[in-house]
Design a protein around this motif. Structure first.
Motif, PDB file in Angstrom:
ATOM      1  N   PRO A   1       0.925  -1.117  -0.341  1.00 30.99           N
ATOM      2  CA  PRO A   1      -0.379   0.043   0.010  1.00 30.99           C
ATOM      3  C   PRO A   1       0.585   1.205   0.481  1.00 30.99           C
ATOM      4  CG  PRO A   1      -1.135  -1.639   1.836  1.00 30.99           C
ATOM      5  CD  PRO A   1       0.464  -2.124   1.141  1.00 30.99           C
ATOM      6  N   GLN A   2       1.498   1.661   0.657  1.00 25.10           N
ATOM      7  CA  GLN A   2       2.229   2.854   1.006  1.00 25.10           C
ATOM      8  C   GLN A   2       3.966   2.126   0.417  1.00 25.10           C
ATOM      9  OE1 GLN A   2       0.610   1.941   4.463  1.00 25.10           O
ATOM     10  NE2 GLN A   2      -0.448   3.094   2.918  1.00 25.10           N
ATOM     11  N   GLY A   3       4.481   0.900  -0.447  1.00 26.65           N
ATOM     12  CA  GLY A   3       4.934   1.090  -1.029  1.00 26.65           C
ATOM     13  C   GLY A   3       6.520   0.785  -0.040  1.00 26.65           C
ATOM     14  N   THR A   4       7.938   1.293  -0.200  1.00 25.76           N
ATOM     15  CA  THR A   4       8.658   0.450   0.820  1.00 25.76           C
ATOM     16  C   THR A   4       8.985   0.944   1.773  1.00 25.76           C
ATOM     17  OG1 THR A   4      10.515   2.030   0.040  1.00 25.76           O
ATOM     18  CG2 THR A   4      11.014  -0.206  -1.355  1.00 25.76           C
ATOM     19  N   GLY A   5       7.583   2.522   2.247  1.00 21.77           N
ATOM     20  CA  GLY A   5       7.681   2.694   3.036  1.00 21.77           C
ATOM     21  C   GLY A   5       6.461   2.090   3.981  1.00 21.77           C
ATOM     22  N   THR A   6       6.100   1.014   3.236  1.00 22.43           N
ATOM     23  CA  THR A   6       4.722   0.487   4.222  1.00 22.43           C
ATOM     24  C   THR A   6       4.775  -0.268   5.613  1.00 22.43           C
ATOM     25  OG1 THR A   6       3.629  -0.437   2.052  1.00 22.43           O
ATOM     26  CG2 THR A   6       3.247  -1.797   3.749  1.00 22.43           C
ATOM     27  N   GLN A   7       4.547  -0.089   6.577  1.00 19.70           N
ATOM     28  CA  GLN A   7       5.074  -0.914   8.244  1.00 19.70           C
ATOM     29  C   GLN A   7       4.536  -2.120   7.915  1.00 19.70           C
ATOM     30  OE1 GLN A   7       6.093   0.994  11.000  1.00 19.70           O
ATOM     31  NE2 GLN A   7       6.432   2.592   9.236  1.00 19.70           N
ATOM     32  N   VAL A   8       5.380  -2.993   8.530  1.00 25.85           N
ATOM     33  CA  VAL A   8       5.474  -4.503   8.544  1.00 25.85           C
ATOM     34  C   VAL A   8       4.626  -4.554   9.304  1.00 25.85           C
ATOM     35  CG1 VAL A   8       7.231  -4.684   6.494  1.00 25.85           C
ATOM     36  CG2 VAL A   8       7.982  -4.549   8.970  1.00 25.85           C
ATOM     37  N   GLY A   9       4.679  -3.735  10.180  1.00 24.00           N
ATOM     38  CA  GLY A   9       3.842  -4.823  11.930  1.00 24.00           C
ATOM     39  C   GLY A   9       4.628  -5.529  13.029  1.00 24.00           C
ATOM     40  N   GLU A  10       4.440  -5.773  14.249  1.00 23.76           N
ATOM     41  CA  GLU A  10       5.247  -6.621  15.032  1.00 23.76           C
ATOM     42  C   GLU A  10       6.029  -8.384  14.560  1.00 23.76           C
ATOM     43  OE1 GLU A  10       5.595  -7.291  20.229  1.00 23.76           O
ATOM     44  OE2 GLU A  10       3.768  -7.533  18.240  1.00 23.76           O
ATOM     45  N   GLN A  11       6.837  -8.475  14.291  1.00 24.88           N
ATOM     46  CA  GLN A  11       8.132  -9.529  13.663  1.00 24.88           C
ATOM     47  C   GLN A  11       7.342  -9.615  12.950  1.00 24.88           C
ATOM     48  OE1 GLN A  11       9.618 -11.736  15.924  1.00 24.88           O
ATOM     49  NE2 GLN A  11       9.299 -10.179  17.472  1.00 24.88           N
ATOM     50  N   GLY A  12       6.716  -8.967  11.607  1.00 25.19           N
ATOM     51  CA  GLY A  12       6.395  -8.807  10.169  1.00 25.19           C
ATOM     52  C   GLY A  12       5.747  -9.377   9.632  1.00 25.19           C
ATOM     53  N   LEU A  13       4.849 -10.038  10.678  1.00 24.78           N
ATOM     54  CA  LEU A  13       3.778 -11.540  10.520  1.00 24.78           C
ATOM     55  C   LEU A  13       3.330 -10.456   9.480  1.00 24.78           C
ATOM     56  CD1 LEU A  13       3.728 -12.701  13.858  1.00 24.78           C
ATOM     57  CD2 LEU A  13       4.846 -13.306  12.237  1.00 24.78           C
ATOM     58  N   SER A  14       2.112  -9.286   8.561  1.00 23.84           N
ATOM     59  CA  SER A  14       1.759  -9.383   8.163  1.00 23.84           C
ATOM     60  C   SER A  14       2.120  -9.803   7.127  1.00 23.84           C
ATOM     61  CB  SER A  14       1.862  -7.404   7.743  1.00 23.84           C
ATOM     62  OG  SER A  14       2.312  -7.290   7.951  1.00 23.84           O
ATOM     63  N   LEU A  15       2.863 -10.710   6.757  1.00 26.39           N
ATOM     64  CA  LEU A  15       4.067 -11.015   5.547  1.00 26.39           C
ATOM     65  C   LEU A  15       4.089 -12.355   5.250  1.00 26.39           C
ATOM     66  CD1 LEU A  15       6.763  -8.341   4.801  1.00 26.39           C
ATOM     67  CD2 LEU A  15       4.699  -8.337   4.229  1.00 26.39           C
ATOM     68  N   SER A  16       4.281 -13.091   4.256  1.00 23.83           N
ATOM     69  CA  SER A  16       3.867 -14.752   4.493  1.00 23.83           C
ATOM     70  C   SER A  16       5.665 -14.679   4.898  1.00 23.83           C
ATOM     71  CB  SER A  16       3.988 -14.929   3.283  1.00 23.83           C
ATOM     72  OG  SER A  16       4.960 -14.294   1.779  1.00 23.83           O
ATOM     73  N   GLY A  17       5.074 -15.680   5.480  1.00 23.58           N
ATOM     74  CA  GLY A  17       7.260 -16.343   5.812  1.00 23.58           C
ATOM     75  C   GLY A  17       8.065 -16.093   4.003  1.00 23.58           C
TER      76      GLY A  17
END
Length: 601
Positions: free
Chosen positions: A480-496
């Motif tokens: 949504p905000q490109g490389t400025g997107t916050q990934v959240g704690e531990q990056g758990l909003s992303l896949s492994g």
């Protein structure tokens, strides 16, 4: 959860003095000592001003009241009003004096703890539960701030007030003064017993808060596992069990506090009652003036708060001493050295990355246990990529962790271009060696900030884009905000797989001289893996790399392969050579290849 808990048994702890423990805070308090001493002096003056009020009452009763002089009564009332205002203003000034310096002290304590945590070795963090560290950085520091703001000052103020008040009462009438002093011995004895018992319970409670914090943190971070396996009831039971223990400990603290309060409040009240009876008889016999009795009892009542407060001031002081003890348990841990020369440090041993008779045993392992790594000798030539292969538990990840000195070798040496890494400053070593771990860790920051953590200061968008391209992590631009997107704690909003690609991008963004990759492609699908491998070959052509590999496709990235078995390097050669000459290697690769085929069906 780490196996070694911070909640050691009470019998394993040496006896400690609360005063000596609290004195360890002096280096943090010293910069603001002038304001704190001034605040204490102002509070003492304010308290002593309050003790003048009974003397004014004596003058009013024996003078204007006895003489039926209204003007004198109004004058006395004005004096009482002015004394009350003065006392309130002085206490307000004390509060103003301590507010800013105490917030500074708390901030310095917290900053020092955070700096120490960053400098402590990985082995320390492996031993300690994170909840115990969090409770020290939050609850314990709050207790220290409260102690510095209130008990530290008022133990002195109330002590001076009681002493001055007793002198005034003895000067009024020594017989009544002795009646009031009667409970002093049992009260002091109760305080000594209370201090020792309360210290033990306070320590237990604060350790249990750390355990409870750990359970909550693990439950939050592991919520997917808990929900996926339907273990919420098990976790709830664990939480309620720890919460129940903490509740029981807090109730015991309350019982101890109630006991000392009962003694400290009841005995002085009985003494005041006895003094009232004796004083009234003396007034009736003409041996004592009514004004003197009023002044005496008013002084005794003015001392009720200083005396009654002894219980909870001692309790807060003991909790602060325990918090100080817990704080310095972390601060006293030995940090990573900046880079102390080892035997033979700096001796020429050839370029590249080299392991010289390296042995490693975890610090908390039994002394008679065999080392995890035993006399490892391995040479990775400049510009060469070496794959490290071995059975599960053979020590591959541990061996790679020795290169950036996340763990220290037990014996032997590791050299980079002929220089022992133990002789290098850690900052220089970690600037030359980049690491990508099998379990990628991302922080609550933007994608770009996570990746550029691996680059030197001044790296920009071009470096970020190049690293994302190498790691096949261009998906970051579509967020949504490109490389400025916050990934959240531990990056758990992303896949492994996305997390692993960002971790790989972080490792290569700084164009490191040496690259250590711990199975960097394990979470990728076959198509992404092929694309990442193609890009990685370009990176590996310009660096020296050690790659932990489990799959033949990852092994083929390397120029040579080292087989780790029984804590030693059992064989070194190309993939094809080892397939032909080493049965263990062939077995490992055949099992990995079969697993790959199953995964890709």
């Amino acid at each position: 959860m780490p196996t070694t808990r911070a909640t050691t048994a009470e019998e394993d702890r040496p006896e400690r003095s609360a005063v000596r423990t609290l004195l360890r805070l002096w280096p943090f308090v010293r910069p603001v000592r002038a304001r704190l001493f001034t605040a204490a002096f102002v509070a003492v003056v304010a308290s002593c001003v309050g003790l003048v009020i009974p003397l004014v009452l004596k003058w009013m009763v024996d003078g204007p009241v006895a003489d039926r002089n209204p003007a004198g009564v109004w004058l006395g009332a004005l004096c009482l009003l002015l004394l009350g205002i003065a006392e309130a203003v002085l206490f307000g000034i004390r509060r103003w004096l301590v507010a800013r310096p105490l917030s500074h002290v708390e901030a310095e304590l917290r900053a020092a703890l955070y700096r120490r945590l960053q400098r402590l070795p990985v082995s320390f963090h492996d031993r300690w539960a994170s909840g115990q560290l969090l409770s020290r950085a939050t609850t314990d520091l709050m207790l220290l701030r409260m102690f510095l703001a209130f008990p530290l000052t008022f133990l002195l103020v109330n002590g001076v007030t009681i002493l001055v008040g007793v002198v005034i009462m003895l000067m009024q009438d020594w017989v009544l003064g002795l009646v009031i002093l009667g409970p002093a011995v049992p009260v002091l004895w109760t305080c000594v017993v209370f201090e020792r018992r309360y210290a033990e319970v306070a320590r237990r409670a604060q350790d249990q808060v750390g355990d409870l914090t750990t359970v909550v943190e693990e439950s939050v971070l592991g919520i997917r596992i808990i929900k996926g396996f339907g273990r919420h009831r098990t976790q709830a039971r664990a939480f309620h069990e720890l919460a129940g223990r903490l509740r029981g400990t807090e109730l015991r603290k309350a019982r101890l506090l109630a006991t000392i309060w009962g003694v400290i409040v009841t005995l002085p009240e009985m003494a005041i009652g006895a003094a009232l009876v004796v004083g009234s008889l003396q007034v009736a016999d003409g041996e004592l003036s009514a004004g003197t009795l009023v002044a005496f009892l008013s002084t005794a009542l003015a001392l009720r708060w200083p005396v009654d407060s002894i219980g909870f001031l001692l309790a807060m002081s003991q909790e602060a001493a325990t918090a100080t003890e817990r704080y310095f348990e972390v601060m006293d841990e030995e940090p990573e050295s900046a880079g102390a020369a080892a035997d033979g440090a700096g001796e020429g041993s050839g370029p590249g990355l080299r392991f010289h008779g390296v042995r490693f045993r975890y610090p908390d392992a039994p002394p008679d246990s065999p080392p995890l790594l035993d006399r490892v000798d391995l040479h990775i030539r400049p510009g060469e990529s070496m794959a490290l292969v071995g059975a599960t538990g053979s020590g591959k990840t541990t061996l790679t962790a020795l290169v950036p000195r996340l763990h220290e070798v037990t014996s032997g040496r590791i050299s980079l271009n002929g220089v022992d890494i133990a002789a290098m400053p850690r900052e220089e070593l970690r600037a030359r060696v980049a690491v990508a771990f099998e379990e990628p860790t991302l922080f609550s920051a933007s994608v770009g900030e996570n990746v550029l953590m691996g680059a030197a200061d001044g790296a920009g968008e071009a470096d970020l884009d190049r690293a994302l391209a190498v790691a096949q992590a261009d998906f970051a631009h579509a967020l949504p905000q490109g490389t400025g997107t916050q990934v959240g704690e531990q990056g758990l909003s992303l896949s492994g797989g996305q997390r692993q690609r960002l971790a790989l991008a972080r490792a290569v963004v700084g164009r490191p001289e040496f690259l250590v990759l711990d199975d960097p492609l394990s979470a990728l699908d076959v198509h992404t893996e092929a694309a990442v491998e193609a890009a990685l070959r370009q990176v590996l052509a310009d660096t020296t790399a050690l790659i932990v590999a489990h799959r033949p496709s990852t092994v083929l990235l390397a120029d040579r392969v080292a087989l780790l078995s029984g804590g030693r390097i059992a064989a070194v050669g190309t993939h094809q050579e080892l397939l032909r000459t080493n049965a263990e290697y062939a077995h490992l690769m055949s099992g990995a290849a079969a697993g790959d085929r199953e995964d890709h069906r």
